[in-house]
Write a protein that holds these residues in place. Structure first.
Motif, PDB file in Angstrom:
ATOM      1  N   GLY A 141       0.873  -8.237   8.848  1.00  0.00           N
ATOM      2  CA  GLY A 141      -0.137  -7.922   9.841  1.00  0.00           C
ATOM      3  C   GLY A 141      -1.434  -8.615   9.487  1.00  0.00           C
ATOM      4  O   GLY A 141      -1.551  -9.257   8.437  1.00  0.00           O
ATOM      5  N   SER A 142      -2.434  -8.482  10.346  1.00  0.00           N
ATOM      6  CA  SER A 142      -3.682  -9.202  10.119  1.00  0.00           C
ATOM      7  C   SER A 142      -4.832  -8.486  10.791  1.00  0.00           C
ATOM      8  O   SER A 142      -4.646  -7.643  11.666  1.00  0.00           O
ATOM      9  CB  SER A 142      -3.572 -10.626  10.662  1.00  0.00           C
ATOM     10  N   ILE A 143      -6.045  -8.822  10.337  1.00  0.00           N
ATOM     11  CA  ILE A 143      -7.281  -8.377  10.965  1.00  0.00           C
ATOM     12  C   ILE A 143      -7.924  -9.593  11.598  1.00  0.00           C
ATOM     13  O   ILE A 143      -8.173 -10.604  10.924  1.00  0.00           O
ATOM     14  CB  ILE A 143      -8.241  -7.742   9.941  1.00  0.00           C
ATOM     15  N   ASN A 144      -8.172  -9.512  12.885  1.00  0.00           N
ATOM     16  CA  ASN A 144      -8.752 -10.653  13.587  1.00  0.00           C
ATOM     17  C   ASN A 144     -10.104 -11.028  12.983  1.00  0.00           C
ATOM     18  O   ASN A 144     -10.961 -10.169  12.742  1.00  0.00           O
ATOM     19  CB  ASN A 144      -8.927 -10.332  15.074  1.00  0.00           C
ATOM     20  N   GLY A 145     -10.310 -12.317  12.727  1.00  0.00           N
ATOM     21  CA  GLY A 145     -11.583 -12.816  12.216  1.00  0.00           C
ATOM     22  C   GLY A 145     -11.748 -12.722  10.718  1.00  0.00           C
ATOM     23  O   GLY A 145     -12.792 -13.121  10.192  1.00  0.00           O
ATOM     24  N   ILE A 146     -10.757 -12.185   9.983  1.00  0.00           N
ATOM     25  CA  ILE A 146     -10.859 -12.092   8.523  1.00  0.00           C
ATOM     26  C   ILE A 146      -9.710 -12.903   7.916  1.00  0.00           C
ATOM     27  O   ILE A 146      -8.563 -12.436   7.873  1.00  0.00           O
ATOM     28  CB  ILE A 146     -10.801 -10.636   8.033  1.00  0.00           C
ATOM     29  N   PRO A 147      -9.990 -14.120   7.469  1.00  0.00           N
ATOM     30  CA  PRO A 147      -8.931 -14.950   6.873  1.00  0.00           C
ATOM     31  C   PRO A 147      -8.339 -14.282   5.636  1.00  0.00           C
ATOM     32  O   PRO A 147      -9.047 -13.645   4.845  1.00  0.00           O
ATOM     33  CB  PRO A 147      -9.671 -16.246   6.504  1.00  0.00           C
ATOM     34  N   GLY A 148      -7.030 -14.425   5.481  1.00  0.00           N
ATOM     35  CA  GLY A 148      -6.353 -13.875   4.306  1.00  0.00           C
ATOM     36  C   GLY A 148      -6.045 -12.405   4.385  1.00  0.00           C
ATOM     37  O   GLY A 148      -5.554 -11.821   3.411  1.00  0.00           O
ATOM     38  N   SER A 149      -6.324 -11.764   5.532  1.00  0.00           N
ATOM     39  CA  SER A 149      -6.010 -10.339   5.664  1.00  0.00           C
ATOM     40  C   SER A 149      -4.506 -10.146   5.794  1.00  0.00           C
ATOM     41  O   SER A 149      -3.793 -10.997   6.314  1.00  0.00           O
ATOM     42  CB  SER A 149      -6.732  -9.748   6.875  1.00  0.00           C
ATOM     43  N   ASP A 150      -4.027  -9.005   5.324  1.00  0.00           N
ATOM     44  CA  ASP A 150      -2.594  -8.720   5.360  1.00  0.00           C
ATOM     45  C   ASP A 150      -2.393  -7.214   5.316  1.00  0.00           C
ATOM     46  O   ASP A 150      -3.098  -6.509   4.579  1.00  0.00           O
ATOM     47  CB  ASP A 150      -1.882  -9.382   4.180  1.00  0.00           C
ATOM     48  N   LEU A 151      -1.438  -6.704   6.092  1.00  0.00           N
ATOM     49  CA  LEU A 151      -1.159  -5.274   6.137  1.00  0.00           C
ATOM     50  C   LEU A 151       0.183  -4.967   5.491  1.00  0.00           C
ATOM     51  O   LEU A 151       1.116  -5.780   5.530  1.00  0.00           O
ATOM     52  CB  LEU A 151      -1.136  -4.770   7.583  1.00  0.00           C
ATOM     53  N   SER A 152       0.299  -3.779   4.931  1.00  0.00           N
ATOM     54  CA  SER A 152       1.594  -3.295   4.442  1.00  0.00           C
ATOM     55  C   SER A 152       1.787  -1.870   4.944  1.00  0.00           C
ATOM     56  O   SER A 152       0.828  -1.147   5.226  1.00  0.00           O
ATOM     57  CB  SER A 152       1.663  -3.324   2.915  1.00  0.00           C
ATOM     58  N   TYR A 153       3.060  -1.462   5.053  1.00  0.00           N
ATOM     59  CA  TYR A 153       3.415  -0.156   5.597  1.00  0.00           C
ATOM     60  C   TYR A 153       4.438   0.483   4.661  1.00  0.00           C
ATOM     61  O   TYR A 153       5.358  -0.182   4.166  1.00  0.00           O
ATOM     62  CB  TYR A 153       4.022  -0.283   6.998  1.00  0.00           C
ATOM     63  N   SER A 154       4.287   1.780   4.436  1.00  0.00           N
ATOM     64  CA  SER A 154       5.214   2.462   3.535  1.00  0.00           C
ATOM     65  C   SER A 154       6.580   2.632   4.188  1.00  0.00           C
ATOM     66  O   SER A 154       6.703   2.753   5.411  1.00  0.00           O
ATOM     67  CB  SER A 154       4.648   3.829   3.151  1.00  0.00           C
ATOM     68  N   ASP A 155       7.634   2.629   3.370  1.00  0.00           N
ATOM     69  CA  ASP A 155       8.993   2.907   3.821  1.00  0.00           C
ATOM     70  C   ASP A 155       9.252   4.417   3.734  1.00  0.00           C
ATOM     71  O   ASP A 155       8.652   5.118   2.909  1.00  0.00           O
ATOM     72  CB  ASP A 155      10.011   2.158   2.970  1.00  0.00           C
ATOM     73  N   THR A 156      10.157   4.913   4.583  1.00  0.00           N
ATOM     74  CA  THR A 156      10.425   6.348   4.619  1.00  0.00           C
ATOM     75  C   THR A 156      11.921   6.609   4.778  1.00  0.00           C
ATOM     76  O   THR A 156      12.690   5.733   5.178  1.00  0.00           O
ATOM     77  CB  THR A 156       9.680   7.023   5.788  1.00  0.00           C
ATOM     78  N   VAL A 157      12.314   7.846   4.465  1.00  0.00           N
ATOM     79  CA  VAL A 157      13.663   8.351   4.750  1.00  0.00           C
ATOM     80  C   VAL A 157      13.495   9.622   5.572  1.00  0.00           C
ATOM     81  O   VAL A 157      12.796  10.552   5.152  1.00  0.00           O
ATOM     82  CB  VAL A 157      14.446   8.645   3.458  1.00  0.00           C
ATOM     83  N   VAL A 158      14.115   9.652   6.760  1.00  0.00           N
ATOM     84  CA  VAL A 158      13.925  10.760   7.698  1.00  0.00           C
ATOM     85  C   VAL A 158      15.262  11.151   8.311  1.00  0.00           C
ATOM     86  O   VAL A 158      16.216  10.363   8.318  1.00  0.00           O
ATOM     87  CB  VAL A 158      12.941  10.376   8.825  1.00  0.00           C
TER      88      VAL A 158
END
Length: 229
Positions: free
Chosen positions: A63-80
């Protein structure tokens, strides 16, 4: 309804009429001593099936944030837990609806390097499946369909406010198998890949309003119990 949708419905109705007429003709030609047994077998096979599974949700972490170079998102994994309902139109063709809810912690791992918040996700998914029937109790299948992911219950980490993630459609691919222990009960292993991209926004103290893209593309890996009515 679109013209293509109406055309497909007419085609399905026509095909159903052909198969029904063929079945009536075959029944008329069947020897009398075999007809009751065949009718009993058909009556015993319900088109409805349910499953209860433990589901691992493994995200793509991009993922990314518009206008911020090098931004990156992570999301936790789950068991449901997950519940699904299937309806068999024929011995080989079925539709499946999966129901369940999960959550994900969101973190910015790039330029900002801070936790963003948490969101809940309700991803109802409908697939059309082909079931292979030539392997006895082992019944593999493949499928494809559509997912609609609803994000709700967003909460923010300190410094962030007004976290919002757009609901979005995605494409789903599927493969799995049932191993039937008897006429009704079986065990199931199922793998789905959902291709899901969406938009998000939040306010960050000292920075202002942020927007960006989230690419989750989760794997849904489930194992559980099958019951055929």
């Amino acid at each position: 309804m679109s013209m293509n949708g109406a055309r497909y419905l007419r085609w399905i109705a026509g095909a159903g009429a052909v198969f029904f007429a063929f079945g009536v003709q075959a029944a008329d030609m069947m020897p009398l001593d075999q007809a009751p047994a065949a009718q009993e077998s058909v009556a015993a096979q319900s088109p409805w099936q349910i499953r209860v599974r433990a589901l691992g949700v493994i995200t793509n972490d991009k993922g990314s944030i518009n206008g911020i170079p090098g931004s990156d998102l992570s999301y936790s994994d789950t068991v449901v837990p997950e519940f699904d309902i299937s309806y068999f139109f024929t011995e080989n063709i079925a539709a499946e609806l999966i129901l369940g809810t999960t959550f994900a912690h969101i973190k910015e791992d790039g330029a900002v390097g801070v936790p963003v918040g948490k969101t809940w996700l309700l991803p109802p998914t409908v697939t059309l499946q082909y079931h292979f029937t030539d392997f006895g109790n082992f019944k593999p299948y493949v499928g494809a369909g559509v997912n609609y992911s609803l994000f709700y219950g967003e909460s923010e980490k300190p410094g962030f406010h007004n976290l919002d993630i757009d609901n979005h459609f995605g494409v789903a691919l599927q493969a799995g198998f049932d191993y039937m222990i008897d006429q009704h009960w079986g065990v199931n292993l199922d793998v789905k890949k959902i291709f899901l991209k969406t938009n998000w926004s939040a306010d960050l103290d000292g920075v202002g309003h942020l927007t960006g893209k989230a690419k989750l593309d989760p794997w849904l890996i489930g194992a559980g119990v099958t019951y055929r009515f």
